[in-house]
Motif scaffolding. Structure first.
Motif, PDB file in Angstrom:
ATOM      1  N   LEU A   1       0.869  -1.172   0.000  1.00  0.00           N
ATOM      2  CA  LEU A   1       0.000   0.000   0.000  1.00  0.00           C
ATOM      3  C   LEU A   1       0.908   1.224   0.000  1.00  0.00           C
ATOM      4  O   LEU A   1       1.327   1.723   1.041  1.00  0.00           O
ATOM      5  N   THR A   2       1.250   1.696  -1.179  1.00  0.00           N
ATOM      6  CA  THR A   2       2.251   2.748  -1.339  1.00  0.00           C
ATOM      7  C   THR A   2       1.735   4.087  -0.834  1.00  0.00           C
ATOM      8  O   THR A   2       0.582   4.448  -1.047  1.00  0.00           O
ATOM      9  N   GLY A   3       2.620   4.819  -0.150  1.00  0.00           N
ATOM     10  CA  GLY A   3       2.292   6.171   0.283  1.00  0.00           C
ATOM     11  C   GLY A   3       1.591   6.262   1.625  1.00  0.00           C
ATOM     12  O   GLY A   3       1.517   7.333   2.199  1.00  0.00           O
ATOM     13  N   ARG A   4       1.073   5.177   2.142  1.00  0.00           N
ATOM     14  CA  ARG A   4       0.406   5.203   3.446  1.00  0.00           C
ATOM     15  C   ARG A   4       1.238   4.407   4.438  1.00  0.00           C
ATOM     16  O   ARG A   4       1.305   3.190   4.382  1.00  0.00           O
ATOM     17  N   VAL A   5       1.880   5.127   5.348  1.00  0.00           N
ATOM     18  CA  VAL A   5       2.731   4.465   6.328  1.00  0.00           C
ATOM     19  C   VAL A   5       1.886   3.736   7.371  1.00  0.00           C
ATOM     20  O   VAL A   5       2.282   2.692   7.881  1.00  0.00           O
ATOM     21  N   ASN A   6       0.716   4.260   7.689  1.00  0.00           N
ATOM     22  CA  ASN A   6      -0.103   3.673   8.741  1.00  0.00           C
ATOM     23  C   ASN A   6      -1.146   2.693   8.215  1.00  0.00           C
ATOM     24  O   ASN A   6      -2.121   2.394   8.900  1.00  0.00           O
ATOM     25  N   GLY A   7      -0.976   2.165   7.017  1.00  0.00           N
ATOM     26  CA  GLY A   7      -1.895   1.174   6.471  1.00  0.00           C
ATOM     27  C   GLY A   7      -1.117   0.077   5.773  1.00  0.00           C
ATOM     28  O   GLY A   7       0.013   0.274   5.342  1.00  0.00           O
ATOM     29  N   GLN A   8      -1.731  -1.096   5.671  1.00  0.00           N
ATOM     30  CA  GLN A   8      -1.041  -2.208   5.023  1.00  0.00           C
ATOM     31  C   GLN A   8      -2.058  -3.224   4.511  1.00  0.00           C
ATOM     32  O   GLN A   8      -3.166  -3.308   5.004  1.00  0.00           O
TER      33      GLN A   8
ATOM     34  N   LYS B   1       7.367   1.118  -0.121  1.00  0.00           N
ATOM     35  CA  LYS B   1       6.273   1.692   0.679  1.00  0.00           C
ATOM     36  C   LYS B   1       6.292   3.208   0.625  1.00  0.00           C
ATOM     37  O   LYS B   1       5.252   3.850   0.503  1.00  0.00           O
TER      38      LYS B   1
END
Length: 151
Positions: A78-85, A145
């Motif tokens: 999930l590129t660009g979102r550090v707090n999501g996966q 990421k």
């Protein structure tokens, strides 16, 4: 005399308590390798983000549409979102961290003087390899990421 006590005394004046010979069950301690395996599995699950996956319920894998052709491609990160996966992203990252930890355990086993020299060299080579692969893949995952990070 209390009427409730009298009510309880009447049936037990006729009945007698049986003599039971019950044995207390013995529970043996698990082996050290069983405890190690459970701790390692717990570590893998926590590092992989299983708590996040249960609460948020993200998809296992994502998809992205190619702007040129219009075809849909699977996406693991999930590129660009550090707090999501995605689930697969968490499991693969957790496995890389677990691999690095196993590398350090192998390095610890490699310094044992009671082992044969060939076994110690095997542990040393495998430990260094595991740590190197873990570091390289984890850095690759971070670059995927967060594009443009550390460049």
């Amino acid at each position: 005399m209390d009427p409730f006590e009298l009510l309880l005394r009447v049936p037990f004046s006729v009945l007698r308590v049986p003599k039971l010979r019950l044995k207390i069950p013995t529970i043996s301690l698990p082996s050290p390798m069983t405890v190690f395996a459970l701790v390692l599995l717990t570590y893998f699950m926590v590092i992989s983000g299983i708590v996040y996956d249960v609460i948020v319920e993200p998809p296992g894998i994502g998809s992205r549409q190619d702007p040129a052709t219009g075809t849909v491609h699977p996406v693991v990160f999930l590129t660009g979102r550090v707090n999501g996966q995605y689930i697969i992203e968490g499991l693969s990252s957790g496995f890389m961290l677990l691999l690095g930890g196993l590398g350090f355990i192998l390095l610890d086993l490699a310094v044992d003087k009671n082992r044969a020299k060939s076994v110690r060299l095997s542990f040393l080579g495998a430990g260094v390899s595991f740590i190197t692969i873990s570091y390289a893949m984890s850095m690759l995952f971070v670059r995927i990421k967060i594009p443009g990070y550390l460049r």
